[in-house]
Design a protein around this motif. Structure first.
Motif, PDB file in Angstrom:
ATOM      1  N   GLN A  40     -38.211  41.799  12.271  1.00 36.19           N
ATOM      2  CA  GLN A  40     -39.507  40.954  12.491  1.00 36.19           C
ATOM      3  C   GLN A  40     -40.395  41.685  11.437  1.00 36.19           C
ATOM      4  O   GLN A  40     -40.289  43.199  11.463  1.00 36.19           O
ATOM      5  N   VAL A  41     -41.058  41.045  10.732  1.00 34.22           N
ATOM      6  CA  VAL A  41     -42.418  41.634  10.241  1.00 34.22           C
ATOM      7  C   VAL A  41     -43.497  41.212  10.874  1.00 34.22           C
ATOM      8  O   VAL A  41     -43.800  40.007  10.947  1.00 34.22           O
ATOM      9  N   VAL A  42     -44.397  42.263  11.475  1.00 33.94           N
ATOM     10  CA  VAL A  42     -45.640  42.219  12.096  1.00 33.94           C
ATOM     11  C   VAL A  42     -46.764  42.638  11.042  1.00 33.94           C
ATOM     12  O   VAL A  42     -46.711  43.917  10.844  1.00 33.94           O
ATOM     13  N   ALA A  43     -47.548  41.987  10.848  1.00 30.48           N
ATOM     14  CA  ALA A  43     -48.687  42.398   9.942  1.00 30.48           C
ATOM     15  C   ALA A  43     -49.758  42.453  10.565  1.00 30.48           C
ATOM     16  O   ALA A  43     -50.280  41.654  11.656  1.00 30.48           O
ATOM     17  N   LEU A  95     -42.638  56.024   7.013  1.00 29.54           N
ATOM     18  CA  LEU A  95     -43.973  55.497   6.535  1.00 29.54           C
ATOM     19  C   LEU A  95     -43.870  55.224   4.972  1.00 29.54           C
ATOM     20  O   LEU A  95     -43.705  56.032   4.092  1.00 29.54           O
ATOM     21  N   VAL A  96     -44.442  54.157   4.500  1.00 28.79           N
ATOM     22  CA  VAL A  96     -44.813  53.734   3.108  1.00 28.79           C
ATOM     23  C   VAL A  96     -46.122  53.974   3.051  1.00 28.79           C
ATOM     24  O   VAL A  96     -46.810  52.989   3.478  1.00 28.79           O
ATOM     25  N   PRO A  97     -46.517  55.025   2.457  1.00 23.39           N
ATOM     26  CA  PRO A  97     -48.105  55.535   2.427  1.00 23.39           C
ATOM     27  C   PRO A  97     -48.954  54.571   1.607  1.00 23.39           C
ATOM     28  O   PRO A  97     -48.312  53.978   0.692  1.00 23.39           O
ATOM     29  N   GLN A  98     -50.304  54.636   1.611  1.00 21.34           N
ATOM     30  CA  GLN A  98     -51.157  53.749   0.996  1.00 21.34           C
ATOM     31  C   GLN A  98     -51.323  54.149  -0.242  1.00 21.34           C
ATOM     32  O   GLN A  98     -51.456  53.409  -1.268  1.00 21.34           O
ATOM     33  N   ILE A 169     -43.137  51.492   8.515  1.00 22.45           N
ATOM     34  CA  ILE A 169     -44.637  51.289   8.682  1.00 22.45           C
ATOM     35  C   ILE A 169     -45.290  51.203   7.191  1.00 22.45           C
ATOM     36  O   ILE A 169     -45.047  52.334   6.577  1.00 22.45           O
ATOM     37  N   ALA A 170     -45.467  50.011   6.588  1.00 19.96           N
ATOM     38  CA  ALA A 170     -46.276  50.077   5.352  1.00 19.96           C
ATOM     39  C   ALA A 170     -47.653  50.158   5.720  1.00 19.96           C
ATOM     40  O   ALA A 170     -48.015  49.023   5.860  1.00 19.96           O
ATOM     41  N   ASP A 171     -48.120  50.897   5.111  1.00 18.65           N
ATOM     42  CA  ASP A 171     -49.857  51.264   5.089  1.00 18.65           C
ATOM     43  C   ASP A 171     -50.236  50.581   3.802  1.00 18.65           C
ATOM     44  O   ASP A 171     -50.393  51.435   2.866  1.00 18.65           O
ATOM     45  N   GLU A 172     -50.972  49.498   3.725  1.00 22.65           N
ATOM     46  CA  GLU A 172     -51.607  48.913   2.467  1.00 22.65           C
ATOM     47  C   GLU A 172     -50.550  49.210   1.290  1.00 22.65           C
ATOM     48  O   GLU A 172     -51.080  49.932   0.486  1.00 22.65           O
ATOM     49  N   PRO A 173     -49.514  48.608   1.266  1.00 24.22           N
ATOM     50  CA  PRO A 173     -48.491  48.725   0.075  1.00 24.22           C
ATOM     51  C   PRO A 173     -48.789  48.363  -1.317  1.00 24.22           C
ATOM     52  O   PRO A 173     -48.059  48.510  -2.331  1.00 24.22           O
ATOM     53  N   THR A 174     -49.830  47.510  -1.505  1.00 26.07           N
ATOM     54  CA  THR A 174     -50.034  46.546  -2.464  1.00 26.07           C
ATOM     55  C   THR A 174     -51.418  46.621  -3.503  1.00 26.07           C
ATOM     56  O   THR A 174     -51.720  46.126  -3.988  1.00 26.07           O
ATOM     57  N   LEU A 200     -43.752  47.180  10.189  1.00 26.81           N
ATOM     58  CA  LEU A 200     -45.274  46.939  10.589  1.00 26.81           C
ATOM     59  C   LEU A 200     -46.047  46.892   9.224  1.00 26.81           C
ATOM     60  O   LEU A 200     -45.991  48.007   8.908  1.00 26.81           O
ATOM     61  N   LEU A 201     -46.596  46.007   8.704  1.00 24.54           N
ATOM     62  CA  LEU A 201     -47.200  45.752   7.621  1.00 24.54           C
ATOM     63  C   LEU A 201     -48.530  45.917   7.938  1.00 24.54           C
ATOM     64  O   LEU A 201     -49.255  45.240   8.621  1.00 24.54           O
TER      65      LEU A 201
END
Length: 311
Positions: A40-43, A95-98, A169-174, A200-201
């Protein structure tokens, strides 16, 4: 589906020193609840200062020394203690950081993805993840300053997923990417969820979140105010006035702003934090605790719903 992560009533506060030795407690996150299942992707969406990045750092137990966190934090049904989080970080939970500044500017890309390992299987796995994100083998030998913005983002994802994590956990990846490049990055997270990971987006871009999410959690001033399915947005079945305001503020929906601003941590009071900006505020909205109620398809923190689901 396996329930990977459950956060209930998370609160995060900070001690700040003022003049002399006097101190003040700042409640940056007051009552935050959500869950992420495998596959699941939870935004998590909300304005700057709503507590999105604090949520990520709280889950990973990476808060600064002057922070205090309360609430229930479970990973795979067991308490996610600081020690357990330390053991799982970088392997099961990543964590995929910002910011791409998290990449070491003095280390080549391949070394960072392999985390210094030199055995043959590490080199093979490094090339597998690079290929997956459309990065050729020459990328291994590049330094971060030689990467474009989109390449650097994909390298960050590669460093995170090389160990086959269960929770990402992707924190503002774009940030800073054009629509096409951002869409490609987000599609990678959707693919990871389809393969069984929980994602967790964390983002302030509602439109992007709706393109890949299974559930959308809306934050306002450190509280979860609504959890909804993406179809609730397009079918106009939103329940909280702030969520409706976010939807109406999108360019394709008329770009309709509302007066006022989100309160700062020092301005948080009792009652509904959105009440000063709400055109349908009730007298009882400004005092006490506003419960986070089940709606059948989601949750909402609004007394209008408690009265009978008034839209």
């Amino acid at each position: 589906m396996e329930n990977l992560l459950r956060v209930e009533h998370m609160s995060i506060s900070f001690i700040q020193y003022q003049s002399g030795v006097s101190r003040q407690r700042m409640n940056a996150v007051r009552d935050l609840s959500l869950a992420v299942d495998a596959g699941q992707v939870v935004a998590v969406v909300g304005a700057s200062g709503s507590g999105k990045s604090l949520l990520a750092h709280g889950i990973l137990h990476l808060l600064p020394y002057n922070a205090a966190m309360e609430g229930t934090l479970l990973y795979r049904g067991e308490p996610l203690t600081p020690k357990r989080a330390e053991n799982l970080r970088g392997s099961e939970i990543v964590l995929v950081p910002q910011g791409v500044t998290y990449l070491d500017p003095l280390m080549k890309v391949g070394e960072q993805i392999r985390k210094g390992k030199k055995e043959a299987k590490s080199f093979q796995r490094c090339r597998e993840v690079l290929s997956r994100y459309d990065l050729n083998i020459r990328t291994e030998r590049l330094y971060p300053f030689e990467l474009s913005g989109g390449m650097a983002r994909r390298v960050l994802i590669s460093t995170a997923v090389v160990e086959f994590p269960r929770l990402i956990i992707a924190d503002e990846p774009t940030p800073g990417l054009d629509t096409r490049a951002a869409g490609r990055i987000l599609s990678h997270f959707r693919q990871l969820a389809d393969e069984g990971a929980g994602v967790l987006l964390i983002t302030h871009e509602l439109e992007s979140a709706l393109s890949i999410a299974d559930r959308v959690v809306v934050l306002y001033a450190g509280e979860t105010v609504e959890e909804a399915a993406p179809c609730d947005f397009t079918s106009k079945h939103l329940r909280h006035p702030y969520t409706k305001a976010l939807w109406n503020a999108m360019p394709q929906n008329g770009f309709l702003p509302i007066p006022g601003a989100q309160p700062r941590a020092s301005e948080i009071t009792e009652g509904c934090l959105f009440a000063p900006r709400c055109s349908r505020c009730l007298p009882e909205c400004t005092a006490g605790v506003i419960p986070y109620l089940s709606t059948g398809s989601g949750r909402v923190r609004c007394l209008r719903w408690k009265e009978g689901g008034v839209q």
